[in-house]
Design an enzyme around this catalytic site. Structure first.
Site, PDB file in Angstrom:
ATOM      1  N   LYS A 240      42.812  44.508  38.256  1.00 39.21           N
ATOM      2  CA  LYS A 240      43.566  44.794  39.487  1.00 39.21           C
ATOM      3  C   LYS A 240      44.882  45.480  39.133  1.00 39.21           C
ATOM      4  CE  LYS A 240      45.215  42.187  43.560  1.00 39.21           C
ATOM      5  NZ  LYS A 240      45.295  40.827  44.142  1.00 39.21           N
TER       6      LYS A 240
ATOM      7  N   SER B 278      43.297  40.324  48.739  1.00 37.74           N
ATOM      8  CA  SER B 278      43.858  41.590  48.345  1.00 37.74           C
ATOM      9  C   SER B 278      43.154  42.238  47.151  1.00 37.74           C
ATOM     10  CB  SER B 278      45.337  41.397  47.998  1.00 37.74           C
ATOM     11  OG  SER B 278      45.483  40.522  46.894  1.00 37.74           O
TER      12      SER B 278
ATOM     13  N   SER C  26      42.995  35.663  47.552  1.00 35.90           N
ATOM     14  CA  SER C  26      42.673  37.064  47.245  1.00 35.90           C
ATOM     15  C   SER C  26      41.617  37.293  46.182  1.00 35.90           C
ATOM     16  CB  SER C  26      43.935  37.803  46.816  1.00 35.90           C
ATOM     17  OG  SER C  26      44.681  38.117  47.948  1.00 35.90           O
TER      18      SER C  26
HETATM   19  N1  GLN Z   1      45.591  37.090  52.306  1.00 34.94           N
HETATM   20  C1  GLN Z   1      46.680  36.358  51.751  1.00 34.94           C
HETATM   21  C2  GLN Z   1      47.971  37.078  51.980  1.00 34.94           C
HETATM   22  O1  GLN Z   1      47.950  38.093  52.555  1.00 34.94           O
HETATM   23  C3  GLN Z   1      46.437  36.078  50.323  1.00 34.94           C
HETATM   24  C4  GLN Z   1      46.869  37.174  49.428  1.00 34.94           C
HETATM   25  C5  GLN Z   1      46.638  36.841  48.007  1.00 34.94           C
HETATM   26  O2  GLN Z   1      46.007  35.850  47.661  1.00 34.94           O
HETATM   27  N2  GLN Z   1      47.234  37.641  47.153  1.00 34.94           N
HETATM   28  O3  GLN Z   1      49.003  36.645  51.552  1.00 34.94           O
END
Ligand code: GLN
Length: 481
Positions: free
Chosen positions: A83, A158, A182
Site C-alpha cells: 500500500k 482504504s 481498511s
Molecule cells: N474506513 C475507516 C476510516 O475511514 C477505516 C480506515 C482505515 O482503517 N484506515 O477511517
C-alpha cells in the site's frame, strides 16, 4: 479475467525447483498489470507506481540463489505489492494524496525489508484512500480502484488497491493497513483473505501515520495459509518502532495443523442487528454451523458497548489524524504552493491545495475534539469509552476462544453510492472499528458469493496476540466453503 488463485506455495515450489524463475514470474505479473490495471476508468487501477528496477534486481538475486543451491527463504520469488502509505526507497510514497505527489522517501519501511529478506519481489505501490481515510478507495487523489468482480463497484477501502490486486491476480499477496477496518473490509468486498494483526505485532516504522494508536500493517492473500505465512515473516520486535511488541513470534503456519474441535466460538448479538444484509447473515450462519459441525462449541455472547464504537472511533481517529497531518506544511515533504507571499500563507495554501475534502473534514473534526475546553468532552470521553469496548472483549474472551461476526453490513456497493454522505460511509465500519479500538486481532475470510456474484466475508476476532487460534478458526471456515 481469471481472478487470483496463485498461492505462495505454488510460486515457491516452481521457483525453487527451477520450473520457472523469479524473473519470469515478475515479468508475467507485470505483463498482466500492463494489460488490465490502467488508470483509464475502465481498468482496475490498483497500482499507483511500479518498482520494476528494484523488483527485477531482487528477482535476479533470488534466481542466483536458486542456481547456487542456497537455502531458500519462505517467500522466494513471490510477487507482492504494498500500500502506498508504506515507504520504499526508489519509489514515490504518496499515501494517495496530492500533498505528497512526487515525494521520494529516504528509507525503507521495516516490513519492506522483512519481505525482501524473505525472498519476496515487491512489484509496486498500491492505490488507497488519501492517508488511509475512507471505506471505498474513492478518496484517492489519483482516482478510484474498481472491484475486479464488478467494475462498477468499489473494492472497499482504504486498502482497496491491495485487495483488488490480489483478487485480480496482479500479485500473490500484498500489504495493507487497517486503522478501523481498511484491511478486513476491502478483503470482504474483493473475496480475498485480509488480516488485522494485534496492535504492536508488526512494525509500523516507515508507515505514513493516520491514527497512531490504531494503525496496523497486515497482509492480504488468496488463502488463510498464505496470510499465516506472511504474518510469520512480518511479525516481531523492531527497535525502530517503540510500539512493536517483544512477544515471541508464533508458529502461525504450524498452528494450522491443529484441529478446531473443542474451541469455543462466540457469536455477539450486537453484530447481527437489522442493518445486516440477509445474504451475508445467511452466509455467516452457515459458516458458524460448519464450525459447530467441526466440533466447536458455539455460544451467544454480548459486547454491550458496540453501539458506541463508531462515534468513539471517529473522535479518536480524527484527533490523532489532525496531529499526525500537521507535518505536511509545504516545508519538508512533497507539494509546496508556489505563489504564497508569506510563510503562513504558504502553509495554508499548500494544505488547501494538497489535501482532499475528506482529509480536511477530519483535520477540522479532530482539531475541534482536541481543542482546549472540548478535550474532556470529546477526546478524553472517547478514550474512556474505548476502555469499555476493550473490557467487553476481555470479558468475552474469558468465555470463548474466538469471536465470529460479519465484516461489513453489505457486499461491495456501487461507485458514487455513498460519496455524498460521509456518515453513510462511516457506518460501513460498524463491524470493524471495535476490534481496532480494542487492539485485538481480526481476519476477514471469504464465505461465498451473493446471488448477484459479489463476494462476502466473515470476520474472526481473536485475543491479543492469539493470531494462532484466530487463524485456525479462519482455516476451518475456508475449508468448509
Ligand atoms: N474506513 C475507516 C476510516 O475511514 C477505516 C480506515 C482505515 O482503517 N484506515 O477511517
Amino acid at each position: 479475467m481469471s481472478l487470483g488463485s496463485m498461492t505462495i506455495d505454488l510460486i515457491r515450489t516452481a521457483v525453487a525447483s527451477g520450473a520457472t524463475t523469479a524473473t519470469a514470474v515478475a515479468e508475467q505479473h507485470y505483463a498482466k498489470i500492463a494489460a488490465e490495471d490502467g488508470p483509464d476508468g475502465k481498468n482496475i487501477h490498483s497500482f499507483l507506481a511500479l518498482s520494476k528496477d528494484r523488483a527485477l534486481a531482487q528477482a535476479a538475486k533470488i534466481d542466483a540463489m536458486v542456481a547456487k543451491g542456497d537455502a531458500l527463504p519462505v517467500l522466494v520469488g513471490v510477487p507482492v505489492g504494498i500500500k502506498d502509505v508504506l515507504t520504499m526507497v526508489g519509489s514515490p510514497a504518496t499515501a494517495g494524496s496530492k500533498i505528497l505527489q512526487g515525494y521520494m522517501p529516504p528509507y525503507d519501511a521495516t516490513v519492506v525489508q522483512r519481505l525482501e529478506a524473505a525472498g519476496a519481489v515487491i512489484l509496486g505501490k498500491m492505490n488507497c484512500d488519501e492517508f488511509a481515510m475512507g471505506s471505498s478507495n474513492e478518496n484517492s487523489a489519483y482516482g478510484p480502484v474498481l472491484n475486479p468482480w464488478a467494475l462498477d463497484r468499489v473494492p472497499g477501502g482504504s486498502s482497496g488497491g491491495s485487495a483488488a490486486a490480489v483478487a485480480a491476480g496482479f500479485c500473490v499477496a500484498s500489504l495493507g493497513t487497517d486503522t478501523g477496518g481498511s484491511i478486513r473490509q476491502p478483503a470482504a468486498f474483493c473475496g480475498v483473505v485480509g488480516m488485522l494483526p494485534t496492535y504492536g505485532r508488526i512494525s509500523r516504522y516507515g508507515l505514513i501515520a493516520f491514527a497512531s494508536s490504531l494503525d496496523r500493517v497486515g497482509p492480504f492473500a488468496t488463502n488463510v495459509r498464505d496470510a499465516a505465512t506472511m504474518l510469520g515473516v512480518l511479525a516481531g520486535k523492531d527497535v525502530l518502532d517503540a510500539t512493536s511488541s517483544e512477544r515471541p513470534v508464533g508458529d502461525y503456519v504450524g498452528a494450522l495443523e491443529k484441529p478446531v474441535g473443542g474451541l469455543r466460538i462466540g457469536v455477539p448479538a450486537e453484530y447481527f442487528g437489522d442493518g445486516l444484509d440477509p445474504e451475508i447473515r445467511a452466509a455467516i450462519e452457515k459458516a458458524i454451523d460448519g464450525l459447530h459441525a467441526s466440533g466447536c462449541e458455539v455460544k451467544q455472547i454480548s459486547l454491550p458497548h458496540t453501539k458506541y464504537a463508531i462515534p468513539t472511533y471517529y473522535v479518536i481517529a480524527t484527533a490523532e489524524a489532525s496531529a499526525n497531518l500537521s507535518r505536511f506544511d509545504g516545508v519538508r515533504f512533497g507539494l509546496r504552493a508556489g505563489e504564497a507571499k508569506t510563510l503562513s500563507a504558504m502553509y495554508r495554501e499548500t494544505r488547501d491545495q494538497g489535501f482532499g475534502a475528506e482529509v480536511k473534514r477530519r483535520i477540522l473534526l479532530g482539531t475541534y475534539a482536541l481543542s482546549a475546553g472540548y478535550y474532556d468532552a470529546y477526546y478524553r470521553k472517547a478514550q474512556q469509552v474505548r476502555t469499555l469496548l476493550t473490557r467487553d472483549f476481555l470479558a468475552a474472551f474469558s468465555e470463548v476462544d474466538a469471536i465470529v461476526a460479519p465484516v461489513t453490513p453489505t457486499p461491495a456497493f456501487k461507485l458514487g453510492a455513498k460519496t455524498d454522505d460521509p456518515v453513510q460511509m462511516y457506518l460501513e465500519d460498524i463491524y470493524s472499528v471495535a476490534a481496532s479500538l480494542a487492539g485485538i486481532c481480526g481476519i476477514s475470510v471469504p464465505c461465498g458469493d451473493t446471488a448477484a456474484g459479489l463476494p462476502m466475508g466473515v470476520q474472526v476476532m481473536g485475543r491479543h496476540f492469539d493470531e494462532e487460534t484466530m487463524l485456525r478458526v479462519a482455516l476451518a471456515i475456508e475449508t468448509a466453503q
